[in-house]
Design a protein around this motif. Structure first.
Motif, PDB file in Angstrom:
ATOM      1  N   LEU A 217      34.236  30.815  23.735  1.00  0.00           N
ATOM      2  CA  LEU A 217      34.378  32.264  23.817  1.00  0.00           C
ATOM      3  C   LEU A 217      33.601  32.867  22.663  1.00  0.00           C
ATOM      4  O   LEU A 217      33.709  32.428  21.531  1.00  0.00           O
ATOM      5  N   LYS A 218      32.796  33.887  22.988  1.00  0.00           N
ATOM      6  CA  LYS A 218      32.078  34.564  21.913  1.00  0.00           C
ATOM      7  C   LYS A 218      33.010  35.585  21.283  1.00  0.00           C
ATOM      8  O   LYS A 218      33.901  36.116  21.927  1.00  0.00           O
ATOM      9  N   HIS A 219      32.781  35.846  20.009  1.00  0.00           N
ATOM     10  CA  HIS A 219      33.564  36.839  19.303  1.00  0.00           C
ATOM     11  C   HIS A 219      33.442  38.179  20.033  1.00  0.00           C
ATOM     12  O   HIS A 219      32.373  38.570  20.436  1.00  0.00           O
ATOM     13  N   LYS A 220      34.581  38.864  20.214  1.00  0.00           N
ATOM     14  CA  LYS A 220      34.610  40.190  20.850  1.00  0.00           C
ATOM     15  C   LYS A 220      34.392  40.165  22.359  1.00  0.00           C
ATOM     16  O   LYS A 220      34.349  41.198  22.997  1.00  0.00           O
ATOM     17  N   GLN A 221      34.192  38.993  22.929  1.00  0.00           N
ATOM     18  CA  GLN A 221      34.063  38.918  24.387  1.00  0.00           C
ATOM     19  C   GLN A 221      35.432  39.232  25.001  1.00  0.00           C
ATOM     20  O   GLN A 221      36.446  38.685  24.561  1.00  0.00           O
ATOM     21  N   PRO A 222      35.492  40.150  25.996  1.00  0.00           N
ATOM     22  CA  PRO A 222      36.804  40.491  26.542  1.00  0.00           C
ATOM     23  C   PRO A 222      37.437  39.307  27.266  1.00  0.00           C
ATOM     24  O   PRO A 222      36.745  38.462  27.827  1.00  0.00           O
ATOM     25  N   MET A 223      38.736  39.278  27.224  1.00  0.00           N
ATOM     26  CA  MET A 223      39.466  38.146  27.781  1.00  0.00           C
ATOM     27  C   MET A 223      40.638  38.724  28.569  1.00  0.00           C
ATOM     28  O   MET A 223      41.229  39.709  28.147  1.00  0.00           O
ATOM     29  N   PRO A 224      40.966  38.161  29.742  1.00  0.00           N
ATOM     30  CA  PRO A 224      42.123  38.698  30.470  1.00  0.00           C
ATOM     31  C   PRO A 224      43.388  38.527  29.638  1.00  0.00           C
ATOM     32  O   PRO A 224      43.677  37.435  29.158  1.00  0.00           O
ATOM     33  N   PHE A 225      44.106  39.632  29.459  1.00  0.00           N
ATOM     34  CA  PHE A 225      45.257  39.631  28.557  1.00  0.00           C
ATOM     35  C   PHE A 225      46.579  39.510  29.327  1.00  0.00           C
ATOM     36  O   PHE A 225      47.593  39.106  28.758  1.00  0.00           O
ATOM     37  N   ALA A 226      46.548  39.842  30.620  1.00  0.00           N
ATOM     38  CA  ALA A 226      47.791  39.859  31.399  1.00  0.00           C
ATOM     39  C   ALA A 226      48.544  38.514  31.392  1.00  0.00           C
ATOM     40  O   ALA A 226      49.770  38.513  31.306  1.00  0.00           O
ATOM     41  N   PRO A 227      47.848  37.362  31.473  1.00  0.00           N
ATOM     42  CA  PRO A 227      48.608  36.111  31.450  1.00  0.00           C
ATOM     43  C   PRO A 227      49.426  35.950  30.162  1.00  0.00           C
ATOM     44  O   PRO A 227      50.541  35.419  30.202  1.00  0.00           O
ATOM     45  N   PHE A 228      48.885  36.435  29.044  1.00  0.00           N
ATOM     46  CA  PHE A 228      49.620  36.328  27.776  1.00  0.00           C
ATOM     47  C   PHE A 228      50.798  37.298  27.751  1.00  0.00           C
ATOM     48  O   PHE A 228      51.884  36.966  27.288  1.00  0.00           O
ATOM     49  N   ILE A 229      50.545  38.521  28.228  1.00  0.00           N
ATOM     50  CA  ILE A 229      51.635  39.502  28.297  1.00  0.00           C
ATOM     51  C   ILE A 229      52.736  38.947  29.200  1.00  0.00           C
ATOM     52  O   ILE A 229      53.924  39.032  28.889  1.00  0.00           O
ATOM     53  N   GLY A 230      52.317  38.366  30.325  1.00  0.00           N
ATOM     54  CA  GLY A 230      53.280  37.821  31.284  1.00  0.00           C
ATOM     55  C   GLY A 230      54.119  36.709  30.678  1.00  0.00           C
ATOM     56  O   GLY A 230      55.352  36.725  30.761  1.00  0.00           O
ATOM     57  N   LEU A 231      53.441  35.762  30.053  1.00  0.00           N
ATOM     58  CA  LEU A 231      54.141  34.643  29.422  1.00  0.00           C
ATOM     59  C   LEU A 231      55.086  35.167  28.344  1.00  0.00           C
ATOM     60  O   LEU A 231      56.248  34.751  28.254  1.00  0.00           O
ATOM     61  N   ALA A 232      54.594  36.124  27.553  1.00  0.00           N
ATOM     62  CA  ALA A 232      55.418  36.699  26.487  1.00  0.00           C
ATOM     63  C   ALA A 232      56.666  37.365  27.066  1.00  0.00           C
ATOM     64  O   ALA A 232      57.761  37.237  26.526  1.00  0.00           O
ATOM     65  N   SER A 233      56.498  38.064  28.188  1.00  0.00           N
ATOM     66  CA  SER A 233      57.654  38.758  28.775  1.00  0.00           C
ATOM     67  C   SER A 233      58.678  37.750  29.303  1.00  0.00           C
ATOM     68  O   SER A 233      59.885  37.974  29.206  1.00  0.00           O
ATOM     69  N   LEU A 234      58.196  36.636  29.844  1.00  0.00           N
ATOM     70  CA  LEU A 234      59.128  35.619  30.342  1.00  0.00           C
ATOM     71  C   LEU A 234      59.900  34.972  29.187  1.00  0.00           C
ATOM     72  O   LEU A 234      61.109  34.731  29.295  1.00  0.00           O
ATOM     73  N   ILE A 235      59.211  34.703  28.087  1.00  0.00           N
ATOM     74  CA  ILE A 235      59.883  34.128  26.912  1.00  0.00           C
ATOM     75  C   ILE A 235      60.904  35.124  26.384  1.00  0.00           C
ATOM     76  O   ILE A 235      62.052  34.792  26.095  1.00  0.00           O
ATOM     77  N   SER A 236      60.465  36.379  26.294  1.00  0.00           N
ATOM     78  CA  SER A 236      61.337  37.426  25.767  1.00  0.00           C
ATOM     79  C   SER A 236      62.567  37.623  26.665  1.00  0.00           C
ATOM     80  O   SER A 236      63.683  37.802  26.197  1.00  0.00           O
ATOM     81  N   TYR A 237      62.345  37.574  27.988  1.00  0.00           N
ATOM     82  CA  TYR A 237      63.434  37.734  28.954  1.00  0.00           C
ATOM     83  C   TYR A 237      64.440  36.592  28.824  1.00  0.00           C
ATOM     84  O   TYR A 237      65.641  36.779  28.901  1.00  0.00           O
ATOM     85  N   THR A 238      63.924  35.369  28.597  1.00  0.00           N
ATOM     86  CA  THR A 238      64.786  34.191  28.572  1.00  0.00           C
ATOM     87  C   THR A 238      65.445  33.980  27.213  1.00  0.00           C
ATOM     88  O   THR A 238      66.635  33.693  27.134  1.00  0.00           O
ATOM     89  N   TYR A 239      64.664  34.111  26.154  1.00  0.00           N
ATOM     90  CA  TYR A 239      65.163  33.749  24.825  1.00  0.00           C
ATOM     91  C   TYR A 239      65.288  34.941  23.889  1.00  0.00           C
ATOM     92  O   TYR A 239      65.462  34.762  22.690  1.00  0.00           O
ATOM     93  N   GLY A 240      65.159  36.174  24.427  1.00  0.00           N
ATOM     94  CA  GLY A 240      65.158  37.377  23.594  1.00  0.00           C
ATOM     95  C   GLY A 240      66.288  37.418  22.583  1.00  0.00           C
ATOM     96  O   GLY A 240      66.062  37.581  21.377  1.00  0.00           O
ATOM     97  N   ALA A 241      67.520  37.229  23.067  1.00  0.00           N
ATOM     98  CA  ALA A 241      68.677  37.342  22.181  1.00  0.00           C
ATOM     99  C   ALA A 241      68.600  36.322  21.040  1.00  0.00           C
ATOM    100  O   ALA A 241      68.805  36.654  19.874  1.00  0.00           O
ATOM    101  N   GLN A 242      68.253  35.069  21.394  1.00  0.00           N
ATOM    102  CA  GLN A 242      68.177  34.024  20.365  1.00  0.00           C
ATOM    103  C   GLN A 242      67.076  34.327  19.346  1.00  0.00           C
ATOM    104  O   GLN A 242      67.248  34.110  18.152  1.00  0.00           O
TER     105      GLN A 242
END
Ligand code: ZN
Length: 252
Positions: A217-242
């Protein structure tokens, strides 16, 4: 015994939905109808017969190739089918066989579809966001595992925060990401949105750092961000309280 049957059933349902989400994710990104035309090979355009549409089974039988032109199908399709099935199957373990299961399955579905679209065309389709946003907006009133106001304020906060970041970073974040955060707020609430933002930024940076080091990946090259947001939301949904608990024990 009944349990095994229920979980196997969810797995198969997950495979079928995952296969459908591949179609939805790609076609909505391409602004095509999801009903017509029938599924076809992306290379030779040959229409796929019913036997070639069975999730996973067809892929394995055809060794991942088109019967007509022999070109390999992307393993992405198979991965997303299996991922949907696995996530569907573990969701009752996380939320129990309760009404909340509907919310969990909706969240998984949203995450899978927007990830496919973003990887395919670097965009998050409005139609998908609108459908999931409206459904969850209403469903949250009847399944108050988090208070309805928490969900609604979470949506506003998600939108506001991402909008602010987009303004400050002068377009470093797409409009689709802003709207996605608003919809995710309905699922995870105020605390969940903050955690999702933090985790998504962390995962995204970590991944792009690895890619830059590997010179993929070149510096500043755009990258799809939705998979990371998605994964983050699933972690947050599952382990948020902990995770919040851990945070307060460490820093407060
Ligand atoms: Zn073909």
């Amino acid at each position: 015994m009944l349990d095994i049957m229920l979980y196997s059933y969810l797995f198969i349902v997950g495979l079928i939905f995952g296969s459908f989400y591949n179609v939805v994710g790609i076609r909505t990104a391409e602004k095509q109808s999801i009903v017509t035309p029938r599924s076809h090979c992306p290379n030779c355009q040959q229409q796929l017969a019913a036997m070639e549409l069975i999730p996973v089974v067809s892929y394995v039988l055809q060794k991942g190739r088109c019967k007509n032109c022999q070109k390999s199908f992307s393993p992405k399709y198979l991965l997303f089918e299996l991922l949907t099935a696995c996530l569907f199957t573990i969701s009752p373990i996380v939320v129990g066989w309760s009404k909340e299961l509907l919310i969990a399955l909706l969240l998984i579905s949203l995450v899978i579809i927007v990830s496919i679209s973003d990887l395919h065309k670097m965009l998050i389709p409005n139609k998908v966001l609108l459908l999931f946003g409206m459904t969850t907006f209403i469903v949250r009133l009847f399944i108050p595992t988090i208070p309805w106001w928490d969900a609604y304020v979470g949506a506003l906060l998600g939108f506001g925060l991402l909008y602010l970041i987009a303004v400050v970073s002068k377009g470093g974040i797409g409009g689709g990401d802003i709207k996605l955060f608003a919809v995710l707020g309905l699922f995870v609430g105020v605390k969940g949105v903050l955690l999702t933002l933090f985790l998504a930024a962390f995962l995204g940076m970590l991944f792009s750092l690895v890619l830059i080091i590997m010179r993929k990946l070149k510096h500043k090259q755009p990258m799809p961000f939705a998979p990371f947001i998605g994964l983050a939301s699933l972690i947050s949904y599952t382990y948020g309280a902990q995770l919040w608990d851990l945070y307060f024990r460490l820093f407060a």
